[in-house]
Motif scaffolding. Structure first.
Motif, short mmCIF file in Angstrom:
data_model
loop_
_atom_site.label_atom_id
_atom_site.label_comp_id
_atom_site.label_asym_id
_atom_site.label_seq_id
_atom_site.Cartn_x
_atom_site.Cartn_y
_atom_site.Cartn_z
N GLU A 78 0.84 -1.21 0.00
CA GLU A 78 0.00 0.00 0.00
C GLU A 78 0.87 1.25 0.00
O GLU A 78 0.54 2.25 -0.65
N PHE A 79 1.98 1.20 0.74
CA PHE A 79 2.94 2.32 0.73
C PHE A 79 3.40 2.60 -0.70
O PHE A 79 3.44 3.74 -1.15
N SER A 80 3.77 1.55 -1.43
CA SER A 80 4.23 1.71 -2.81
C SER A 80 3.12 2.24 -3.70
O SER A 80 3.34 3.11 -4.56
N LYS A 81 1.92 1.72 -3.50
CA LYS A 81 0.78 2.16 -4.31
C LYS A 81 0.51 3.64 -4.12
O LYS A 81 0.28 4.38 -5.09
N CYS A 82 0.59 4.08 -2.88
CA CYS A 82 0.25 5.48 -2.58
C CYS A 82 1.37 6.45 -2.87
O CYS A 82 1.12 7.59 -3.28
N THR A 83 2.61 6.06 -2.68
CA THR A 83 3.72 6.98 -2.88
C THR A 83 4.34 6.89 -4.25
O THR A 83 5.02 7.81 -4.69
N GLY A 84 4.14 5.76 -4.94
CA GLY A 84 4.77 5.56 -6.24
C GLY A 84 6.21 5.14 -6.15
O GLY A 84 6.93 5.14 -7.16
N ILE A 85 6.67 4.77 -4.95
CA ILE A 85 8.05 4.29 -4.78
C ILE A 85 8.07 2.77 -4.92
O ILE A 85 7.42 2.06 -4.15
N THR A 86 8.81 2.25 -5.87
CA THR A 86 8.98 0.81 -6.02
C THR A 86 10.11 0.35 -5.10
O THR A 86 11.21 0.91 -5.15
N ILE A 87 9.82 -0.66 -4.27
CA ILE A 87 10.86 -1.26 -3.43
C ILE A 87 11.21 -2.61 -4.05
O ILE A 87 10.40 -3.52 -4.09
#
Length: 457
Positions: A78-87
């Protein structure tokens, strides 16, 4: 020593793909060290402090392998979805040797998940580790102060705790205890009295009060280091334990020799061990994974092993405290009752080799109680020592028990000593010496001398 460090499986590459960011509007400022930030709305609003880096990628490297790494990726989805940062996470079963190679070769990951303070120190000495951002530093107040010290080198804080495991546990069968009217001991003398009673009451089928196994491939010996660490910490407290790690107190010191005799008094007592397998020497050849299996067959009463041992029980084993359950664990009582709640544990620390804004945003999130809550929801068997975690999220009885002690601000918490010592000692000479001690009956003074001789000069 942690379970994933000795599991030989193929390394995997798992990627958390950035999905469309939630609707947002630009605003000034930000809590992630970036020049620009975004105010996110709706379900993404809680991630506003980490926004402003859409379309970026952060690489991460660790020893966590599938299936555990699957839940790791889910925890920040969800963090990636919302921020657009790919981990982009990569796991390796040779992490401890691979990371130094990557760093020295100029191919360091943005972030690494390091399970040994000794390895963290090694990396800091290369000059390539970056200090964490202000918010990550502020988040460290949510852990027992000892955790900050293990994420520090030379008094400087570098790496925030990520996960934790509890070592101060004894596994047993509630079903067997109920059938024989045994109660869980709460004192060391009570534990020893129970051991003696078990040995007297049950002599059939090779039953013994204790079982153990320290065979673990190239890491053989590590479970016995935990037994010794528990004895040192719960007899003499945190200062002696710390001085032992730094070698101010040597293995040949009378205190450490006495702690070794404490371990020998029950784990090398031929009348008390090795349930279901044979004599004391079989402890050296029994794998740690199989060590507790005789508990399920009424051939062994107890096993001293960490919280992650839960994953070793056969499928279908009922883990819980009820009298009908097959397996459960209890807190290992202190040898010296004047030591306030001694707790030994292991864990992992997030270390940065880059300080780009998006990397710092990920650091901040992974050090927050919100991320820990998200990981708990998708990873039964995973525990955080973050004191701000919502304890009601734990559904597994072992997780609940472990979190109770790991997040206790008043506990005498210390990290696994062999992981904190120089690698030549903690994961080298000491592991080997433990195998010699149990397998060939080498004397306590000779074992101590062997380990001391390996200390770097």
């Amino acid at each position: 020593m942690q379970l994933k460090k000795v599991t030989a499986v193929t390394a995997v590459l798992l990627t958390a793909t950035a999905m469309a960011a939630c609707s947002s509007s630009k605003s000034k400022g930000g809590g992630n060290g970036s020049a620009s930030a975004q105010k996110l709305t709706g379900a993404c609003a809680p991630y506003s402090a980490y926004a402003g880096h859409k379309g970026t990628t952060v690489t991460m490297f660790g020893s966590i392998l599938s299936p555990e790494s699957d839940s790791l990726n889910k925890s920040w989805a969800e963090f990636s979805k919302c921020t657009g940062i790919t981990i982009k996470y990569t796991g390796s079963n040779s992490f401890e040797s691979d990371l130094p190679t990557k760093v020295s070769g100029g191919n360091a990951p943005d972030l690494a998940i390091i399970p040994q303070p000794g390895l963290l120190q090694q990396m800091v000495l290369t000059g390539s580790v970056k200090k964490p951002p202000a918010q990550t530093v502020a988040n460290e107040k949510n852990w027992n102060a000892a955790w900050k010290s293990y994420g520090s080198v030379g008094g400087t804080f570098y790496a925030a705790p990520m996960s934790a495991n509890m070592k101060t546990l004894v596994w047993y069968s509630p079903k067997y205890f109920a059938a024989h009217h045994y109660t869980v001991p709460t004192t060391w003398s009570g534990l020893m009295s129970l051991s003696a009673k078990m040995a007297k009451d049950n002599t059939a089928n090779g039953f013994k009060p204790w079982c153990g196994g320290i065979s673990s491939g190239t890491a053989s010996g590590w479970p016995a280091t935990d037994w010794l660490e528990e004895a040192v910490l719960s007899t003499y407290g945190g200062q002696v334990y710390d001085d032992w790690i730094s070698h101010k107190v040597k293995f040949s010191d009378p205190k450490i020799l006495a702690a070794m005799r404490t371990v020998a008094s029950y784990m090398q007592n031929p009348a008390w061990v090795n349930g279901g397998y044979g004599g004391v020497q079989t402890i050296a050849t029994t794998t740690f994974q199989n060590a507790g299996i005789p508990i399920l067959h009424d051939k062994c009463g107890m096993l001293q092993q960490a919280s992650f041992y839960e994953a070793q029980w056969p499928k279908g084993t009922k883990v819980g405290p009820d009298p009908t359950d097959d397996a459960m664990a209890f807190y290992l009582p202190a040898v010296n009752s004047s030591i306030n709640t001694p707790v030994e544990g292991g864990g992992e620390f997030v270390t940065a080799f880059a300080n780009r804004p998006e990397v710092q945003a990920v650091q901040n999130y992974l050090s927050s109680p919100e991320w820990a809550d998200a990981r708990i929801k998708v990873a039964p068997g995973w525990v955080s020592a973050n004191e701000k975690v919502d304890q009601s999220l734990y559904t597994d009885p072992i997780d609940k028990l472990s979190a109770k002690y790991l997040a206790d601000p008043n506990a005498t918490f210390r990290f696994d000593a062999s992981d904190a010592m120089p690698a030549a000692v903690g994961s080298g000479a000491e592991w080997k010496a433990m195998v010699d001690w149990f397998g060939s009956g080498k004397s306590i003074p000779d074992v101590a001398k062997e380990i001391d001789a390996a200390w770097p000069h």
